[in-house]
Design a protein around this motif. Structure first.
Motif, PDB file in Angstrom:
ATOM      1  N   ALA A 122       0.989  -1.187   0.151  1.00  0.00           N
ATOM      2  CA  ALA A 122       0.130  -0.063   0.091  1.00  0.00           C
ATOM      3  C   ALA A 122       0.901   1.377  -0.130  1.00  0.00           C
ATOM      4  O   ALA A 122       2.011   1.399   0.950  1.00  0.00           O
ATOM      5  CB  ALA A 122      -0.992  -0.025   1.105  1.00  0.00           C
ATOM      6  N   ASN A 123       0.585   2.126  -0.943  1.00  0.00           N
ATOM      7  CA  ASN A 123       1.258   3.306  -1.050  1.00  0.00           C
ATOM      8  C   ASN A 123       2.952   3.338  -1.199  1.00  0.00           C
ATOM      9  O   ASN A 123       3.753   3.919  -0.320  1.00  0.00           O
ATOM     10  CB  ASN A 123       0.811   4.280   0.307  1.00  0.00           C
ATOM     11  N   GLY A 124       3.302   2.168  -1.778  1.00  0.00           N
ATOM     12  CA  GLY A 124       4.455   1.919  -2.119  1.00  0.00           C
ATOM     13  C   GLY A 124       5.417   1.134  -0.951  1.00  0.00           C
ATOM     14  O   GLY A 124       6.430   0.602  -1.046  1.00  0.00           O
ATOM     15  N   ARG A 125       4.615   0.784   0.106  1.00  0.00           N
ATOM     16  CA  ARG A 125       5.192  -0.007   1.302  1.00  0.00           C
ATOM     17  C   ARG A 125       4.636  -1.289   1.542  1.00  0.00           C
ATOM     18  O   ARG A 125       3.681  -1.493   1.222  1.00  0.00           O
ATOM     19  CB  ARG A 125       4.966   1.030   2.597  1.00  0.00           C
ATOM     20  N   VAL A 126       5.287  -2.070   1.944  1.00  0.00           N
ATOM     21  CA  VAL A 126       5.318  -3.527   2.094  1.00  0.00           C
ATOM     22  C   VAL A 126       5.204  -4.017   3.564  1.00  0.00           C
ATOM     23  O   VAL A 126       6.017  -3.652   4.225  1.00  0.00           O
ATOM     24  CB  VAL A 126       6.651  -4.510   1.312  1.00  0.00           C
ATOM     25  N   ALA A 127       4.115  -4.719   3.727  1.00  0.00           N
ATOM     26  CA  ALA A 127       3.676  -5.382   5.002  1.00  0.00           C
ATOM     27  C   ALA A 127       4.782  -6.660   5.188  1.00  0.00           C
ATOM     28  O   ALA A 127       4.457  -7.559   5.203  1.00  0.00           O
ATOM     29  CB  ALA A 127       2.340  -5.808   5.120  1.00  0.00           C
ATOM     30  N   TYR A 128       6.114  -6.235   5.277  1.00  0.00           N
ATOM     31  CA  TYR A 128       7.072  -7.369   5.608  1.00  0.00           C
ATOM     32  C   TYR A 128       6.779  -8.129   6.887  1.00  0.00           C
ATOM     33  O   TYR A 128       6.826  -9.449   6.788  1.00  0.00           O
ATOM     34  CB  TYR A 128       8.401  -6.984   5.738  1.00  0.00           C
ATOM     35  N   GLY A 129       6.271  -7.390   8.007  1.00  0.00           N
ATOM     36  CA  GLY A 129       6.095  -8.110   9.037  1.00  0.00           C
ATOM     37  C   GLY A 129       5.316  -9.143   9.122  1.00  0.00           C
ATOM     38  O   GLY A 129       5.058 -10.416   9.504  1.00  0.00           O
ATOM     39  N   ASN A 130       3.896  -8.792   8.346  1.00  0.00           N
ATOM     40  CA  ASN A 130       2.756  -9.886   8.335  1.00  0.00           C
ATOM     41  C   ASN A 130       3.317 -11.020   7.182  1.00  0.00           C
ATOM     42  O   ASN A 130       2.797 -12.229   7.615  1.00  0.00           O
ATOM     43  CB  ASN A 130       1.757  -9.086   7.543  1.00  0.00           C
ATOM     44  N   ILE A 131       3.931 -10.559   6.357  1.00  0.00           N
ATOM     45  CA  ILE A 131       4.397 -11.776   5.447  1.00  0.00           C
ATOM     46  C   ILE A 131       5.446 -12.635   6.073  1.00  0.00           C
ATOM     47  O   ILE A 131       5.260 -13.989   5.829  1.00  0.00           O
ATOM     48  CB  ILE A 131       5.096 -10.896   4.145  1.00  0.00           C
ATOM     49  N   ALA A 132       6.183 -12.009   6.947  1.00  0.00           N
ATOM     50  CA  ALA A 132       7.096 -12.915   7.565  1.00  0.00           C
ATOM     51  C   ALA A 132       6.370 -13.890   8.745  1.00  0.00           C
ATOM     52  O   ALA A 132       6.929 -15.128   8.776  1.00  0.00           O
ATOM     53  CB  ALA A 132       8.323 -11.928   8.475  1.00  0.00           C
ATOM     54  N   LYS A 133       5.334 -13.644   9.238  1.00  0.00           N
ATOM     55  CA  LYS A 133       4.587 -14.278   9.956  1.00  0.00           C
ATOM     56  C   LYS A 133       4.086 -15.694   9.416  1.00  0.00           C
ATOM     57  O   LYS A 133       3.841 -16.609   9.833  1.00  0.00           O
ATOM     58  CB  LYS A 133       3.471 -13.648  10.649  1.00  0.00           C
ATOM     59  N   ASP A 134       3.773 -15.316   8.077  1.00  0.00           N
ATOM     60  CA  ASP A 134       3.097 -16.478   7.156  1.00  0.00           C
ATOM     61  C   ASP A 134       3.484 -16.459   5.822  1.00  0.00           C
ATOM     62  O   ASP A 134       2.720 -15.697   4.761  1.00  0.00           O
ATOM     63  CB  ASP A 134       1.550 -16.445   7.333  1.00  0.00           C
ATOM     64  N   PRO A 135       4.736 -16.692   5.230  1.00  0.00           N
ATOM     65  CA  PRO A 135       5.455 -16.596   4.129  1.00  0.00           C
ATOM     66  C   PRO A 135       4.718 -17.554   2.947  1.00  0.00           C
ATOM     67  O   PRO A 135       5.121 -17.459   1.825  1.00  0.00           O
ATOM     68  CB  PRO A 135       6.859 -16.689   4.160  1.00  0.00           C
ATOM     69  N   SER A 136       3.634 -18.421   3.395  1.00  0.00           N
ATOM     70  CA  SER A 136       3.353 -19.642   2.523  1.00  0.00           C
ATOM     71  C   SER A 136       2.832 -19.020   0.899  1.00  0.00           C
ATOM     72  O   SER A 136       3.233 -19.605   0.029  1.00  0.00           O
ATOM     73  CB  SER A 136       2.037 -20.442   3.186  1.00  0.00           C
ATOM     74  N   LYS A 137       2.072 -17.945   0.973  1.00  0.00           N
ATOM     75  CA  LYS A 137       1.576 -17.555  -0.390  1.00  0.00           C
ATOM     76  C   LYS A 137       2.669 -17.038  -1.042  1.00  0.00           C
ATOM     77  O   LYS A 137       2.896 -17.237  -2.441  1.00  0.00           O
ATOM     78  CB  LYS A 137       0.445 -16.380   0.030  1.00  0.00           C
TER      79      LYS A 137
END
Length: 237
Positions: free
Chosen positions: A38-53
């Motif tokens: 969103a707005n050029g920023r990435v939700a790395y923290g959320n992805i790191a919790k569940d990188p399966s997708k």
């Protein structure tokens, strides 16, 4: 005759499967980016919790075959593959403050993509820049830092690629990529234009000409060009 028919049928099935895999890659990449950028920023923290997708998408990318003769599919695939691999590299080392905090992030760490074990630098410099003379790649390949042009919340798609390349280039040139001082006729630009100067000049054009090609408010007359420092801080939400 029968063997020829069987061979043609086999080739048709193979081509169909490859096309299906590529479409699946684009579709899943699009869904993933819409959910996590969103707005050029990435939700790395959320992805790191569940990188399966993310891992699922990159697993699909392993078996994809693309040819540079099919330029739109080739370019769209490798642009997305680059951006997703940057995210993968950052979450594999998360929490991290900058991609430069990981030694060899761009030139040593490899990713299995389209039958190759390849680095991020190889994708950018060998598979894209070296094959196509298009400076707009610099505005869609996102290195995971604030200094990069922003990552969009959608996949780059072959049918829309030309429009997407143009759109992102114009957003950068009319946005934070340059800083204009009209009183002193000075313009500061991202160090991307210093590092890859040759990509932005040629055919009688200089950097100002390139800027004016994509800028709404043209820079008329003579301008002094300089570069502002690159911000390597991670582009996290």
């Amino acid at each position: 005759m029968k063997s020829n028919i069987l061979f043609i049928t086999f080739l048709t099935v193979v081509v169909s499967v490859k096309a299906q895999d590529l479409n699946t890659f684009f579709n899943k990449a699009d869904i993933f980016l819409k959910a996590n950028v969103a707005n050029g920023r990435v939700a790395y923290g959320n992805i790191a919790k569940d990188p399966s997708k993310l891992n699922e998408i990159l697993k699909i990318a392993e078996g994809i075959s693309v040819s540079k003769s099919d330029a739109e599919n080739y370019q769209a695939f490798w642009i997305n593959a680059y951006n997703l691999s940057v995210i993968k590299g950052l979450i594999d080392n998360y929490p991290i403050n900058s991609p430069l905090d990981k030694t060899g992030f761009f030139d040593k760490t490899t990713y299995s993509l389209a039958g190759k074990d390849i680095t991020l630098n190889d994708i950018e410099h060998k598979l894209l820049r070296a094959q196509f003379n298009d400076a707009r790649f610099h505005f869609v390949l996102v290195c995971g830092a604030i200094g990069c042009p922003p990552l969009i919340s959608e996949a780059y798609l072959p049918n829309n690629l030309e429009q997407q390349l143009d759109s992102q280039t114009k957003k950068a040139i009319n946005g934070n990529f340059i800083q204009v001082n009209t009183k002193k006729n000075r313009v500061q630009v991202s160090q991307i234009m210093e590092w890859y100067k040759d990509d932005f000049i040629g055919n009688g054009m200089d950097e100002i000409d390139f800027i004016n090609k994509h800028r709404s408010e043209k820079l008329e007359g003579k301008w002094k060009l300089s570069y502002f420092p690159y911000n390597w801080t991670i582009n996290k939400q």
